[in-house]
Design an enzyme around this catalytic site. Sequence first.
Site, mmCIF file in Angstrom:
data_model
loop_
_atom_site.group_PDB
_atom_site.id
_atom_site.type_symbol
_atom_site.label_atom_id
_atom_site.label_comp_id
_atom_site.label_asym_id
_atom_site.label_seq_id
_atom_site.Cartn_x
_atom_site.Cartn_y
_atom_site.Cartn_z
ATOM 1 N N TRP A 102 0.836 -1.212 0.000
ATOM 2 C CA TRP A 102 0.000 0.000 0.000
ATOM 3 C C TRP A 102 0.864 1.252 0.000
ATOM 4 O O TRP A 102 0.532 2.243 -0.655
ATOM 5 C CB TRP A 102 -0.974 0.000 1.176
ATOM 6 C CG TRP A 102 -2.018 -1.069 1.047
ATOM 7 C CD1 TRP A 102 -2.202 -2.140 1.866
ATOM 8 C CD2 TRP A 102 -3.019 -1.199 0.015
ATOM 9 N NE1 TRP A 102 -3.243 -2.914 1.416
ATOM 10 C CE2 TRP A 102 -3.755 -2.368 0.286
ATOM 11 C CE3 TRP A 102 -3.345 -0.437 -1.114
ATOM 12 C CZ2 TRP A 102 -4.804 -2.797 -0.524
ATOM 13 C CZ3 TRP A 102 -4.398 -0.865 -1.917
ATOM 14 C CH2 TRP A 102 -5.118 -2.018 -1.625
ATOM 15 N N ASP A 174 -1.400 6.955 6.114
ATOM 16 C CA ASP A 174 -2.487 6.095 5.667
ATOM 17 C C ASP A 174 -2.787 5.172 6.850
ATOM 18 O O ASP A 174 -2.006 4.282 7.165
ATOM 19 C CB ASP A 174 -2.030 5.282 4.446
ATOM 20 C CG ASP A 174 -3.029 4.201 4.048
ATOM 21 O OD1 ASP A 174 -4.091 4.103 4.685
ATOM 22 O OD2 ASP A 174 -2.733 3.457 3.096
ATOM 23 N N LYS A 198 -12.924 -0.792 7.593
ATOM 24 C CA LYS A 198 -12.282 -1.802 8.439
ATOM 25 C C LYS A 198 -12.659 -1.599 9.912
ATOM 26 O O LYS A 198 -13.211 -2.482 10.542
ATOM 27 C CB LYS A 198 -10.769 -1.760 8.253
ATOM 28 C CG LYS A 198 -10.365 -2.052 6.798
ATOM 29 C CD LYS A 198 -8.901 -1.954 6.603
ATOM 30 C CE LYS A 198 -8.505 -1.839 5.150
ATOM 31 N NZ LYS A 198 -8.815 -3.028 4.337
HETATM 32 C C1 LIG Z 1 -3.286 0.183 4.373
HETATM 33 C C2 LIG Z 1 -4.237 0.319 3.227
HETATM 34 N N1 LIG Z 1 -4.147 1.388 2.424
HETATM 35 C C3 LIG Z 1 -4.978 1.548 1.379
HETATM 36 C C4 LIG Z 1 -5.946 0.616 1.085
HETATM 37 C C5 LIG Z 1 -6.857 0.845 -0.093
HETATM 38 O O1 LIG Z 1 -8.023 1.339 0.399
HETATM 39 P P1 LIG Z 1 -9.307 1.661 -0.496
HETATM 40 O O2 LIG Z 1 -9.806 0.341 -0.996
HETATM 41 O O3 LIG Z 1 -10.209 2.323 0.480
HETATM 42 O O4 LIG Z 1 -8.890 2.553 -1.599
HETATM 43 C C6 LIG Z 1 -6.094 -0.501 1.891
HETATM 44 C C7 LIG Z 1 -7.142 -1.496 1.598
HETATM 45 O O5 LIG Z 1 -7.217 -2.566 2.154
HETATM 46 C C8 LIG Z 1 -5.214 -0.656 2.980
HETATM 47 O O6 LIG Z 1 -5.313 -1.717 3.795
#
Ligand SMILES: Cc1ncc(COP(=O)(O)O)c(C=O)c1O
Length: 363
Positions: A102, A174, A198
């Site tokens: 991520w 994030d 989540k």
């Molecule tokens: C740490 C992290 N960042 C970003 C995301 C992506 O999130 P989204 O699906 O809300 O764009 C996730 C999705 O599981 C995640 O766990």
Amino acid sequence: MSRVYNFNPGPATLPLPVLEQAQQELLDYHGLGMSVMEMSHRSKDYEAINNEAEARIKRLAGVGDDYRVLFLQGGASLQFAMVPMNFLHGGKVGNYILTGSWSEKALSEATRLESGPTHVAASSKDEKYMRIPRSDELQLSDNPAYVHITTNNTIAGTQWHTLPEVGDVPLVADASSDILSRPFPADKYALVYAGAQKNLGPAGVTIVLLRESWLQEAATSIPAFLQYSTHAKANSLYNTPPSFAVYMVNLVTKWIEDNGGLSATEERNQQKAQVIYSAIDMSGGFYRGPVAADSRSMVNIVFRLPSEELEKQFLSEATSAGLVGLKGHRSVGGIRASLYNAMSLEGCEALAAFMQDFVQQHG
Ligand SMILES: Cc1ncc(COP(=O)(O)O)c(C=O)c1O
């Protein structure tokens, strides 16, 4: 009614009392004769929900009027782009600490822009992201615009337990998988973002907590919808918001407050994680947790079994036992138990007991 223990990584389990309240209010919200889904987002009643949710998040985060809470759309994935679009300008450099796929995605979005260069300030990629970099590994660039971290790495199963020391440089996080799962020193962050799906509600709304003074530095030459200041000025009502998701966030954050706030939440989450990590550590090597001990996540616990065959069998038997959503991310395989706020201690104990039985049969 039969509800399973849901270990899905997101969208994920929600508190039963919240679902029950939503069910109760579904047809007739507060005597208005309609659902929140059917209500005008310009009505006083919806505005009250929006404001209440914002106030609760601020209270839980322990911030005052120097921070803004925004309810946006597009998930954390849009934040990967909005952060550099708003704050990577004037020749400054976007610093990224890489702790998993991520954070790689966040960096990748910033590198698409021509507005400013990027720099990897630390990375544990060479160790397959099995640990969080130490603060002495951090090497910031000259003229940094911000330092971006991923507070909890949902796929790798690692978590920052002590924030990196970045001095006056704005820290951006994030926090998709651990927002409001423990007290967080909000004042250390210039901006935090997370999808609700989540720890805080259903998919569809993204929460952004942003320092007001930093907001003043955000770009104004980008499309209005992508400017944080557009949404801040409009109190998150610039266009039609994901109103039902915001309503659910309001209920979940109320549930967190009613259950003792973030310190009590952290205590419960630590206890839950301890139950699963003990089952791993006491299995005589049958279950293998690949993550460095000091970087273990409290919310996404990853482990392997001796073979992929056994992992398949584990998942299938777990599902039959009412323990679902345990498959590791497709990029890494193995098993992952996601223990977000709404997962109960009983659910974790049921999983640990299942793990012990499985070792006895197959170890
Ligand atoms: C740490 C992290 N960042 C970003 C995301 C992506 O999130 P989204 O699906 O809300 O764009 C996730 C999705 O599981 C995640 O766990």
